[in-house]
Write an enzyme that holds these catalytic residues in place. Structure first.
Site, PDB file in Angstrom:
ATOM      1  N   HIS A  20      -9.045   0.258  -1.162  1.00 52.79           N
ATOM      2  CA  HIS A  20      -8.365   1.290  -0.364  1.00 52.79           C
ATOM      3  C   HIS A  20      -9.377   2.328   0.109  1.00 52.79           C
ATOM      4  CE1 HIS A  20      -5.906   4.920   0.312  1.00 52.79           C
ATOM      5  NE2 HIS A  20      -4.966   4.060   0.670  1.00 52.79           N
ATOM      6  N   ASP A  57       2.116   2.280   3.846  1.00 53.25           N
ATOM      7  CA  ASP A  57       1.248   3.424   3.533  1.00 53.25           C
ATOM      8  C   ASP A  57       2.062   4.692   3.287  1.00 53.25           C
ATOM      9  OD1 ASP A  57      -1.173   4.496   2.781  1.00 53.25           O
ATOM     10  OD2 ASP A  57      -2.135   4.288   4.731  1.00 53.25           O
ATOM     11  N   HIS A  59       1.915   4.672  -2.150  1.00 52.12           N
ATOM     12  CA  HIS A  59       1.272   5.555  -3.117  1.00 52.12           C
ATOM     13  C   HIS A  59       2.231   6.537  -3.773  1.00 52.12           C
ATOM     14  CE1 HIS A  59      -2.304   3.925  -1.316  1.00 52.12           C
ATOM     15  NE2 HIS A  59      -2.006   4.440  -0.141  1.00 52.12           N
ATOM     16  N   GLU A 118       0.882  -1.176   0.000  1.00 53.17           N
ATOM     17  CA  GLU A 118       0.000   0.000   0.000  1.00 53.17           C
ATOM     18  C   GLU A 118       0.912   1.215   0.000  1.00 53.17           C
ATOM     19  OE1 GLU A 118      -3.365   0.391   2.804  1.00 53.17           O
ATOM     20  OE2 GLU A 118      -3.222   2.562   2.446  1.00 53.17           O
TER      21      GLU A 118
HETATM   22  C1  GRE Z   1      -3.916   7.086   2.112  1.00 53.98           C
HETATM   23  O1  GRE Z   1      -4.261   7.163   0.918  1.00 53.98           O
HETATM   24  O2  GRE Z   1      -3.418   6.068   2.542  1.00 53.98           O
HETATM   25  C2  GRE Z   1      -4.085   8.278   2.994  1.00 53.98           C
HETATM   26  C3  GRE Z   1      -4.656   9.411   2.471  1.00 53.98           C
HETATM   27  C4  GRE Z   1      -4.804  10.521   3.286  1.00 53.98           C
HETATM   28  C5  GRE Z   1      -4.393  10.484   4.595  1.00 53.98           C
HETATM   29  C6  GRE Z   1      -3.828   9.342   5.116  1.00 53.98           C
HETATM   30  C7  GRE Z   1      -3.667   8.231   4.322  1.00 53.98           C
HETATM   31  O3  GRE Z   1      -5.063   9.447   1.177  1.00 53.98           O
HETATM   32  O4  GRE Z   1      -3.121   7.119   4.815  1.00 53.98           O
HETATM   33 ZN    ZN Z   2      -3.091   4.261   1.621  1.00 54.99          ZN
END
Ligand code: GRE
Ligand code: ZN
Length: 327
Positions: free
Chosen positions: A164, A287, A10, A8
Site C-alpha cells: 500500500h 479505498d 482501512h 483496500e
Molecule cells: C490511503 O491510505 O488509501 C490514503 C491515505 C491518504 C489519502 C488518500 C488515501 O492514507 O487513499
Molecule cells: Zn488505501
C-alpha cells in the site's frame, strides 16, 4: 452487482488515526476521522447499500511503517492486529483481516504474519510502503537481502501481501518542493509504490519465490500503462535493462501481482489493465474511507465490461485468492 468483496479498506485506532489527519482539509477531518474509527455502523450500512458483502480490513497509513523504533513497530502491529481480530470476530461474515507488519524487524514481521495467519485467521498482510528505522537515514525497501527470509515465510504461508502507498521521506521529495498538491494520492503515492514494486520485480525475488503474490492498489499504480515501455525501451541497443532477475518485468507483473480498483474508478484505466495483466488478476476495492463507497460501486456496477469479468473482478478472484469459500 451484489456480493462484492473489497480489500483496500482501512480503519484506524485512536493511536494511529492522526497519521491520516494531513490528508484531509480541516473542514473534512471530523468526517474522515469518524469514518476511520467506525467499523460496524456507517461502514456496514454503506456496504449493505452498495452490494459489498465482505471487506478485508487494514490499518490506516503509514502507521507502523513510520515508527523508527523497532520495538514500537512490533508493539503497534500486535495491538492493531489483536484489535482487528476482535472486530472481525463480531462479524466474520462481513469482515476479514489483513495484518499490519513491523517490517523494521524482518524476523518479527515473519513471526507476526505467522501469528496472524495461523492464530487470528487473517487472510494476508497490508504494508504501507517502505519502513523507517532508527540508525538509518534512508527508506527500507523490501527488495533488500535482509527481507528475503521474510519473503520465504510469506511464500510458505501462501498468503498475499498488499503493498500500500505512503509518501516519500522529505529528503527524497525534492521534486515535490513547492508543489505539495502532488503528494499523497494525486501522484506521489503512485510513483513511490510503483518504483517499490519494480524493485521487487527486478531484484530476482520472484525467481527465488515464484509463488509470492503481491497486490497493488489504484489500478496498479500506473504500472499497466507503462509495462511495455519498461521492457522494450531502446530495443535496438545491445543492452537494455540490467537487473538481477531472470525474466522480463512484465512476466513477473503477470504472474506475481494482482491489482485492485481502489481509488481509481475509471473504465479506460480498467480496460488497459485488463489488456495488460488480465481480468483474472484485477480485484474490486474502494479505498474507504478515503474514497466513497458509492463512487466505487456505482462506477464498477455499470462499467462497460462483460458480466463475466464483472463477477471475476467484483468477487470471484478475491474468493479464490483469499480462500474465502463459496458462501
Ligand atoms: C490511503 O491510505 O488509501 C490514503 C491515505 C491518504 C489519502 C488518500 C488515501 O492514507 O487513499
Ligand atoms: Zn488505501
Amino acid at each position: 452487482m451484489q456480493g462484492k468483496i473489497a480489500l483496500e479498506e482501512h480503519f484506524a485506532m485512536e493511536g494511529t488515526v492522526h497519521d491520516s489527519a494531513g490528508f484531509a482539509p480541516a473542514e473534512d477531518w471530523v468526517e474522515l476521522k469518524a469514518r476511520l474509527l467506525d467499523i460496524h455502523d456507517r461502514r456496514l450500512a454503506e456496504m449493505d447499500a452498495h452490494g459489498i458483502e465482505m471487506m478485508l480490513l487494514s490499518l490506516n497509513a503509514p502507521a507502523v511503517q513510520a515508527l523508527s523504533d523497532r520495538n514500537r513497530a512490533v508493539d503497534l502491529s500486535r495491538r492493531a492486529n489483536d484489535f482487528l481480530a476482535e472486530q472481525v470476530a463480531r462479524r466474520p461474515d462481513r469482515f476479514q483481516g489483513l495484518a499490519a507488519l513491523p517490517m523494521q524487524d524482518p524476523d518479527a514481521a515473519a513471526r507476526e504474519l505467522d501469528r496472524c495467519a495461523s492464530a487470528l485467521g487473517f487472510r494476508g498482510a497490508l504494508v504501507n510502503g517502505f519502513s523507517e528505522l532508527a540508525g538509518t537515514d534512508h527508506a527500507l525497501y523490501y527488495d533488500r537481502k535482509e527481507f528475503w527470509p521474510f519473503w520465504s515465510e510469506v511464500e510458505r504461508l501462501g498468503v498475499p501481501f498488499y503493498l500500500h502507498p505512503r509518501n516519500p521521506l522529505a529528503k527524497d521529495a525534492a521534486i515535490y518542493e513547492g508543489h505539495r498538491w502532488l503528494l499523497g494520492p494525486t501522484w506521489a503515492f503512485g510513483q513511490e509504490t510503483a518504483v517499490h514494486a519494480l524493485r521487487l520485480m527486478g531484484c530476482g525475488l520472484f525467481d527465488a519465490h515464484p509463488r509470492l503474490q503481491i497486490i497493488l492498489g489504484h489500478m496498479g499504480e500506473g504500472l499497466p500503462y507503462s509495462m511495455w515501455r519498461v521492457d522494450n525501451h531502446n530495443k535496438w541497443m545491445r543492452t537494455q535493462n540490467a537487473y538481477p532477475a531472470r525474466r522480463k518485468i512484465a512476466d513477473y507483473f503477470r504472474e506475481n501481482f494482482y491489482i485492485t480498483t481502489s481509488g481509481n474508478f475509471r473504465t479506460q484505466a480498467l480496460i488497459d489493465a485488463m489488456l495488460e495483466i488480465g481480468a483474472d488478476r484485477i480485484l474490486f476495492s474502494t479505498d474507504w474511507p478515503f474514497e466513497n463507497i458509492d463512487h466505487a460501486a456505482d462506477w464498477f456496477d455499470t462499467a462497460a465490461i462483460s458480466e463475466g469479468d464483472r463477477l471475476k473482478i467484483g468477487r470471484d478472484n478475491a474468493r479464490a485468492l483469499f480462500g474465502l469459500g463459496d458462501a
